[in-house]
Design a protein around this motif. Structure first.
Motif, PDB file in Angstrom:
ATOM      1  N   ALA A 180      22.700   5.727  25.672  1.00 38.21           N
ATOM      2  CA  ALA A 180      22.791   4.362  24.803  1.00 38.21           C
ATOM      3  C   ALA A 180      22.161   4.603  23.566  1.00 38.21           C
ATOM      4  CB  ALA A 180      21.315   4.002  25.801  1.00 38.21           C
ATOM      5  N   VAL A 181      22.957   3.912  23.085  1.00 36.32           N
ATOM      6  CA  VAL A 181      21.616   3.781  21.250  1.00 36.32           C
ATOM      7  C   VAL A 181      20.770   3.248  21.098  1.00 36.32           C
ATOM      8  CG1 VAL A 181      22.509   3.483  18.946  1.00 36.32           C
ATOM      9  CG2 VAL A 181      24.689   3.211  20.965  1.00 36.32           C
ATOM     10  N   LEU A 182      19.782   3.854  20.415  1.00 34.01           N
ATOM     11  CA  LEU A 182      18.650   3.974  20.069  1.00 34.01           C
ATOM     12  C   LEU A 182      18.614   2.998  19.029  1.00 34.01           C
ATOM     13  CD1 LEU A 182      15.433   4.085  21.039  1.00 34.01           C
ATOM     14  CD2 LEU A 182      15.311   5.816  19.141  1.00 34.01           C
ATOM     15  N   VAL A 183      17.823   1.237  19.082  1.00 34.60           N
ATOM     16  CA  VAL A 183      17.693   0.710  18.370  1.00 34.60           C
ATOM     17  C   VAL A 183      16.352   0.178  17.883  1.00 34.60           C
ATOM     18  CG1 VAL A 183      18.599  -1.722  17.541  1.00 34.60           C
ATOM     19  CG2 VAL A 183      19.979   0.105  18.610  1.00 34.60           C
ATOM     20  N   ASP A 184      16.184   0.961  16.914  1.00 37.59           N
ATOM     21  CA  ASP A 184      13.938   0.832  16.554  1.00 37.59           C
ATOM     22  C   ASP A 184      14.322  -0.634  16.148  1.00 37.59           C
ATOM     23  OD1 ASP A 184      12.301   0.393  15.975  1.00 37.59           O
ATOM     24  OD2 ASP A 184      11.280   2.796  16.292  1.00 37.59           O
ATOM     25  N   SER A 185      13.843  -1.849  16.342  1.00 38.89           N
ATOM     26  CA  SER A 185      14.141  -3.550  15.281  1.00 38.89           C
ATOM     27  C   SER A 185      12.562  -3.164  14.708  1.00 38.89           C
ATOM     28  CB  SER A 185      14.426  -4.552  17.045  1.00 38.89           C
ATOM     29  OG  SER A 185      13.196  -4.527  17.173  1.00 38.89           O
ATOM     30  N   THR A 186      11.285  -2.695  14.484  1.00 37.34           N
ATOM     31  CA  THR A 186      10.267  -2.098  14.155  1.00 37.34           C
ATOM     32  C   THR A 186       9.707  -2.930  12.857  1.00 37.34           C
ATOM     33  OG1 THR A 186       9.382  -0.580  15.132  1.00 37.34           O
ATOM     34  CG2 THR A 186       7.418  -0.931  13.647  1.00 37.34           C
ATOM     35  N   ASN A 187      10.934  -2.868  11.777  1.00 32.93           N
ATOM     36  CA  ASN A 187      11.207  -3.211  10.917  1.00 32.93           C
ATOM     37  C   ASN A 187      12.647  -3.735  10.577  1.00 32.93           C
ATOM     38  OD1 ASN A 187       8.953  -1.763   9.822  1.00 32.93           O
ATOM     39  ND2 ASN A 187      10.264  -0.212  10.334  1.00 32.93           N
ATOM     40  N   LEU A 188      13.129  -4.284  12.361  1.00 35.64           N
ATOM     41  CA  LEU A 188      14.017  -5.588  11.177  1.00 35.64           C
ATOM     42  C   LEU A 188      14.164  -6.388  12.014  1.00 35.64           C
ATOM     43  CD1 LEU A 188      16.989  -3.253  12.844  1.00 35.64           C
ATOM     44  CD2 LEU A 188      16.589  -3.432  10.240  1.00 35.64           C
ATOM     45  N   ASN A 189      14.572  -7.680  11.159  1.00 39.90           N
ATOM     46  CA  ASN A 189      14.533  -9.219  11.625  1.00 39.90           C
ATOM     47  C   ASN A 189      15.632  -9.014  13.046  1.00 39.90           C
ATOM     48  OD1 ASN A 189      16.715  -9.945  10.381  1.00 39.90           O
ATOM     49  ND2 ASN A 189      15.602 -10.630   8.737  1.00 39.90           N
ATOM     50  N   ALA A 243      10.335  -6.628  23.488  1.00 40.16           N
ATOM     51  CA  ALA A 243      11.054  -5.925  22.381  1.00 40.16           C
ATOM     52  C   ALA A 243      12.013  -7.351  21.647  1.00 40.16           C
ATOM     53  CB  ALA A 243      11.931  -4.666  22.830  1.00 40.16           C
ATOM     54  N   GLY A 244      12.764  -7.791  22.255  1.00 40.34           N
ATOM     55  CA  GLY A 244      13.056  -8.883  21.234  1.00 40.34           C
ATOM     56  C   GLY A 244      13.871  -8.394  22.349  1.00 40.34           C
ATOM     57  N   LYS A 245      14.619  -8.352  23.473  1.00 39.55           N
ATOM     58  CA  LYS A 245      15.869  -8.304  24.145  1.00 39.55           C
ATOM     59  C   LYS A 245      16.328  -9.307  24.503  1.00 39.55           C
ATOM     60  CE  LYS A 245      14.532  -5.867  27.948  1.00 39.55           C
ATOM     61  NZ  LYS A 245      13.129  -5.843  27.496  1.00 39.55           N
ATOM     62  N   SER A 246      16.140 -10.359  25.654  1.00 42.85           N
ATOM     63  CA  SER A 246      16.557 -11.747  25.777  1.00 42.85           C
ATOM     64  C   SER A 246      16.995 -12.258  24.202  1.00 42.85           C
ATOM     65  CB  SER A 246      15.465 -12.101  26.712  1.00 42.85           C
ATOM     66  OG  SER A 246      14.840 -12.758  26.088  1.00 42.85           O
ATOM     67  N   THR A 247      16.604 -12.535  22.702  1.00 41.12           N
ATOM     68  CA  THR A 247      17.079 -12.872  21.460  1.00 41.12           C
ATOM     69  C   THR A 247      17.825 -12.333  21.332  1.00 41.12           C
ATOM     70  OG1 THR A 247      14.601 -13.693  21.063  1.00 41.12           O
ATOM     71  CG2 THR A 247      16.332 -14.142  19.394  1.00 41.12           C
ATOM     72  N   VAL A 248      17.833 -11.638  21.230  1.00 37.72           N
ATOM     73  CA  VAL A 248      19.239  -9.481  20.654  1.00 37.72           C
ATOM     74  C   VAL A 248      20.006 -10.527  21.164  1.00 37.72           C
ATOM     75  CG1 VAL A 248      20.182  -8.033  20.019  1.00 37.72           C
ATOM     76  CG2 VAL A 248      17.546  -8.081  19.210  1.00 37.72           C
ATOM     77  N   ALA A 249      19.865 -10.302  23.031  1.00 34.97           N
ATOM     78  CA  ALA A 249      21.171 -10.722  23.838  1.00 34.97           C
ATOM     79  C   ALA A 249      21.896 -11.839  23.551  1.00 34.97           C
ATOM     80  CB  ALA A 249      20.643 -10.357  24.821  1.00 34.97           C
ATOM     81  N   LYS A 250      20.894 -12.586  23.362  1.00 34.56           N
ATOM     82  CA  LYS A 250      21.752 -14.860  23.538  1.00 34.56           C
ATOM     83  C   LYS A 250      22.776 -14.672  22.000  1.00 34.56           C
ATOM     84  CE  LYS A 250      18.106 -16.634  26.705  1.00 34.56           C
ATOM     85  NZ  LYS A 250      16.570 -17.753  25.684  1.00 34.56           N
ATOM     86  N   ALA A 251      21.894 -13.567  20.865  1.00 33.25           N
ATOM     87  CA  ALA A 251      22.605 -13.946  20.226  1.00 33.25           C
ATOM     88  C   ALA A 251      23.935 -12.973  20.485  1.00 33.25           C
ATOM     89  CB  ALA A 251      22.509 -13.340  18.886  1.00 33.25           C
ATOM     90  N   GLU A 257      18.526 -10.848  12.893  1.00 33.33           N
ATOM     91  CA  GLU A 257      19.367 -11.039  12.303  1.00 33.33           C
ATOM     92  C   GLU A 257      20.401  -9.416  12.109  1.00 33.33           C
ATOM     93  OE1 GLU A 257      17.664 -12.908  11.441  1.00 33.33           O
ATOM     94  OE2 GLU A 257      18.135 -14.649  12.077  1.00 33.33           O
ATOM     95  N   GLN A 258      19.140  -8.721  11.466  1.00 31.59           N
ATOM     96  CA  GLN A 258      20.001  -7.492  11.561  1.00 31.59           C
ATOM     97  C   GLN A 258      19.833  -6.654  12.600  1.00 31.59           C
ATOM     98  OE1 GLN A 258      16.266  -6.693   8.982  1.00 31.59           O
ATOM     99  NE2 GLN A 258      17.007  -6.817   7.395  1.00 31.59           N
ATOM    100  N   THR A 259      18.880  -6.754  13.359  1.00 27.36           N
ATOM    101  CA  THR A 259      19.220  -6.347  14.788  1.00 27.36           C
ATOM    102  C   THR A 259      20.812  -6.007  15.670  1.00 27.36           C
ATOM    103  OG1 THR A 259      17.078  -6.084  14.942  1.00 27.36           O
ATOM    104  CG2 THR A 259      18.346  -5.847  16.923  1.00 27.36           C
ATOM    105  N   VAL A 260      21.164  -8.344  15.557  1.00 27.23           N
ATOM    106  CA  VAL A 260      22.429  -8.499  16.471  1.00 27.23           C
ATOM    107  C   VAL A 260      23.699  -7.649  15.255  1.00 27.23           C
ATOM    108  CG1 VAL A 260      23.572  -9.942  16.347  1.00 27.23           C
ATOM    109  CG2 VAL A 260      20.969  -9.966  16.797  1.00 27.23           C
ATOM    110  N   ALA A 261      23.312  -7.764  14.156  1.00 24.70           N
ATOM    111  CA  ALA A 261      24.234  -7.229  12.860  1.00 24.70           C
ATOM    112  C   ALA A 261      24.373  -5.901  13.625  1.00 24.70           C
ATOM    113  CB  ALA A 261      24.213  -7.684  11.587  1.00 24.70           C
TER     114      ALA A 261
END
Length: 219
Positions: A194-203, A11-19, A205-209
């Motif tokens: 927990a807040v649900l964050v569906d990143s299927t259509n997000l890059n 899901a990109g957890k580590s990339t998002v968490a690092k940012a 940067e958008q997910t982190v923001a």
């Protein structure tokens, strides 16, 4: 401040968490890397996950540590930096198998909680908001559909020069989703708060923001 970021494989957890950690200037603890390291360690010893007694015995003598070098997390087995080895696709399956064992979870959860008590941090995994940091100030559940997660994983492997089969990757991800959500101990589940964050259509940067905005509004 404690931030919990949970979600399924790929899901990109580590990339998002690092940012997020970088933007907020807090520590990032990659819990997935810790489980991968245990999987690699047991595999090298030839201990199968079905033999929990032997796994527990081996944990008692494991020389395993997490260190930050130039702001980047590195995982060591004794004096060997295995940070790259644990990212191999084969080790991902090992992590899922050994993480289902109570002795492994107890061993690593204690280590994670002790780290979180010392400083502001963000932890990512599958049971951070439900088990590791149930008192986290912010909880997020990051996901994306399996086809998109397989595409992202394929891109990572391509960049590393590793071979892959996109259909096989998708099946592996879906199987791991099933295994993680159906295990008896600390299954993958979204915490009620927990807040649900569906990143299927997000890059990224958008997910982190999106997540950063929620944190800043709640501080």
């Amino acid at each position: 401040m404690k931030i919990a970021l949970d979600g399924p494989a790929g899901a990109g957890k580590s990339t998002v968490a690092k940012a997020i950690a970088k933007q907020l200037d807090i520590m990032y603890l990659d819990t997935g890397a810790m489980y991968r390291t245990i999987g690699l360690y047991m595999d090298r010893l030839g201990i199968l996950p079905q033999d929990e007694k032997s796994v527990e015995k081996a944990l008692a003598s494991a020389e395993f540590s997490v260190k930050y070098i130039a702001g980047t997390q590195h995982v060591f087995l004794k004096d060997e930096d295995v940070s790259e080895k644990i990212r191999e696709n084969r080790v991902s399956a090992l992590a899922s198998a050994y993480s289902a064992l109570g002795c492994v979870r107890k061993y690593l959860v204690k280590m994670q909680q002790q780290t979180a008590e010392k400083q502001d941090c963000i932890l990512d995994g599958r049971d951070i908001g439900t088990c590791v940091l149930p008192d986290a100030d912010f909880k997020f559940f990051l996901t994306a559909d399996s086809a998109e997660r397989a595409r992202r994983r394929a891109e990572e492997l391509k960049q590393k020069g590793q071979d892959f089969d996109i259909d096989a990757l998708k099946k592996e991800i879906e199987q791991r989703d099933y295994n993680d959500s159906h295990r008896a101990i600390s299954p993958l589940v979204r915490a009620e708060d927990a807040v649900l964050v569906d990143s299927t259509n997000l890059n990224i940067e958008q997910t982190v923001a999106y997540i950063i905005n929620i944190i800043k509004e709640g501080r």
